[in-house]
Write a protein that holds these residues in place. Structure first.
Motif, PDB file in Angstrom:
ATOM      1  N   GLY A  44       0.827  -1.200   0.000  1.00  0.00           N
ATOM      2  CA  GLY A  44       0.000   0.000   0.000  1.00  0.00           C
ATOM      3  C   GLY A  44       0.856   1.242   0.000  1.00  0.00           C
ATOM      4  N   ARG A  45       0.331   2.277   0.623  1.00  0.00           N
ATOM      5  CA  ARG A  45       0.961   3.591   0.562  1.00  0.00           C
ATOM      6  C   ARG A  45       1.202   4.111   1.981  1.00  0.00           C
ATOM      7  N   GLN A  46       2.322   4.757   2.155  1.00  0.00           N
ATOM      8  CA  GLN A  46       2.675   5.319   3.455  1.00  0.00           C
ATOM      9  C   GLN A  46       3.093   6.773   3.259  1.00  0.00           C
ATOM     10  N   THR A  47       2.542   7.649   4.077  1.00  0.00           N
ATOM     11  CA  THR A  47       2.930   9.058   4.062  1.00  0.00           C
ATOM     12  C   THR A  47       3.420   9.422   5.450  1.00  0.00           C
ATOM     13  N   VAL A  48       4.497  10.165   5.505  1.00  0.00           N
ATOM     14  CA  VAL A  48       4.945  10.660   6.812  1.00  0.00           C
ATOM     15  C   VAL A  48       5.257  12.154   6.698  1.00  0.00           C
ATOM     16  N   SER A  49       4.604  12.928   7.560  1.00  0.00           N
ATOM     17  CA  SER A  49       4.928  14.347   7.646  1.00  0.00           C
ATOM     18  C   SER A  49       5.759  14.574   8.901  1.00  0.00           C
ATOM     19  N   PHE A  50       6.524  15.625   8.903  1.00  0.00           N
ATOM     20  CA  PHE A  50       7.456  15.859  10.010  1.00  0.00           C
ATOM     21  C   PHE A  50       7.850  17.319  10.017  1.00  0.00           C
ATOM     22  N   ARG A  51       8.454  17.724  11.126  1.00  0.00           N
ATOM     23  CA  ARG A  51       8.871  19.108  11.324  1.00  0.00           C
ATOM     24  C   ARG A  51      10.379  19.140  11.512  1.00  0.00           C
ATOM     25  N   ASN A  52      11.000  20.188  11.067  1.00  0.00           N
ATOM     26  CA  ASN A  52      12.423  20.346  11.370  1.00  0.00           C
ATOM     27  C   ASN A  52      12.555  21.090  12.706  1.00  0.00           C
TER      28      ASN A  52
END
Ligand code: ZN
Length: 441
Positions: A44-52
């Motif tokens: 399937g699909r994986q998305t990861v958001s993150f902050r610096n």
């Protein structure tokens, strides 16, 4: 982790800047995977958001593919168990560290405080071995299967190698929203709070939401199940294969309920509301994940108490498991020994070091080449050292230290230096000789 049958890292370089915050932080994962007929393949699909969080621009991230730890890059006929493709939001390099790390260059540097996301297709093949990412009969374990972000801090990127008999893992507290589409015949225990909805014909979708956890694991198979709620309100969901000894299942369930409440009182209330106990007779030892533990279970039960202690020591209170394994394993063993009133533990006054180089605070780099010493020192001597600290400080002061230390590092990262400082703050006595005697460096 607990060994089957039984209940400070590299010297900092001159360039280390102690104030450099760990990044990328506050990761948020969104995952949708679909299983084949018996849960051996998930795609399937994986998305990861993150902050610096760093003051320096973030130009890249690394995704750890720990599920390739045992098999590496595979062969032409048998590819790696974890494969990532169709990356968006950045440009992938070639997988490194034996295909356990994938660099993704960001299209433009991410300034401090900015957020962005990368996404990719993920394909998982559960390896044919009984392991944390592996299988036992009709049952699948997907521990360390899902790709996770590596950490960058004052030491740079943490791209340590996989170690089969311990943990190399180091992650920051993250949010996960996961949708697992699978045949209805399979039960799917998973990290987080889970619920199921009907899927396509003959299929079920298990949804999970987990906040501030360091990893996401699940299992799949025709498990038997039972749910209890502990007196302090934690849902303890048990999943076991039909060939697991019934007496062991009963004992694990009893210990699971008792330990989650007891450690909640000792370290701070268990924050996730739900924990899954996954039990089979053939799994070697035990393995901890946030909200889910895998327990090899005999008539006499399994390493339930030790693995539940890991919910705090590694889970809620994180640590770099490669560089400072004692901060999770010795602390879990200390909690475990206290639970059992030190029944079965023997502590010798001189610590019985196996060699001149063995030290409690050694990293997995050391233990990788001194495997015979690892369990003796980190699981055996470690809890005894903490018992001696309890003796030095007094039981009441030690209890306050541990609870305050957990509170002060809740969803954060424990370090050896941080623990020494916290302990020293509880007493006027100089603990320097204590640390030296017990080889805490
Ligand atoms: Zn452990």
């Amino acid at each position: 982790m607990a060994e089957a049958g039984t209940p400070s890292g590299p010297a900092p370089g001159a360039a280390v800047r102690a104030a450099e915050p760990a990044t990328p932080d506050r990761p948020s994962y969104d995952v949708k995977l679909r299983a084949d007929a018996d849960g051996s393949h998930w795609a399937g699909r994986q998305t990861v958001s993150f902050r610096n969080a760093s003051s320096r621009p973030l130009r890249e991230v690394y995704i750890r593919l720990w599920g390739n730890g045992e098999d590496g890059c595979g062969t032409s006929g048998r590819p790696s168990p974890v494969r990532v493709s169709h990356v968006r939001g950045g440009t992938p390099g070639r997988p490194g560290v034996k295909c356990t790390a994938l660099r993704i260059a960001l299209p433009r540097p991410l300034a401090r405080g900015e957020r962005t996301a990368v996404s990719f297709d993920v394909a998982l093949t559960v390896p044919a071995r009984n392991n944390r990412f592996g299988r036992e009969g009709a049952f699948r374990f997907l521990g360390n299967a899902l790709p996770v972000l590596a950490v960058h801090d004052a030491r740079g990127w943490h791209l340590d190698p996989y170690v089969s008999y311990g943990e190399s893992f180091y992650t920051l507290a993250s949010d996960f929203r996961v949708r697992l589409d699978h045949p209805s015949a399979l039960k799917v225990p998973a990290t987080g709070s889970t619920w199921t909805r009907p899927g396509g014909t003959g299929r079920t979708v298990t949804h999970s939401v987990a906040k501030r956890v360091r990893d996401f694991a699940w299992a799949a198979g025709p498990f038997r199940t039972a749910t209890q709620t502990s007196p302090d309100g934690v849902r303890v969901k048990s999943y076991w294969s039909p060939n697991t000894p019934a007496a062991g299942v009963r004992l694990n369930r009893k210990d699971g309920v008792a330990a989650i409440d007891r450690f909640g009182r000792e370290f701070g209330r268990y924050p996730y509301g739900e924990i899954d106990l996954v039990m089979t007779p053939g799994f070697a030892g035990g393995m901890e994940y946030p909200g889910l533990v895998i327990l090899g279970t005999e008539e006499e039960g399994g390493a339930t108490v030790h693995e539940i202690a890991h919910q705090w020591w590694y889970g809620v209170v994180g640590n770099d498991e490669y560089n400072s394994p004692w901060l999770d394993e010795s602390f879990a063993q200390y909690a475990n020994a206290r639970y059992y009133r030190w029944d079965g533990f023997e502590c010798s006054p001189d610590d019985s070091w196996p060699s001149a180089t063995a030290a409690l605070t050694n990293s997995m780099a050391y233990w990788s080449t001194h495997r015979g010493e690892y369990f003796q020192v980190v699981y055996g001597i470690g809890p005894c050292v903490l018992a001696d600290l309890e003796h030095v400080l007094g039981a009441g002061t030690m209890a306050r230290l541990i609870k305050k230390y957990a509170h002060d590092h809740w969803y954060g990262v424990s370090t050896t230096a941080g623990f020494k400082k916290a302990a020293q703050s509880m007493t006027h006595r100089d603990l320097g000789p204590f640390w030296r005697k017990h080889r805490i460096r």
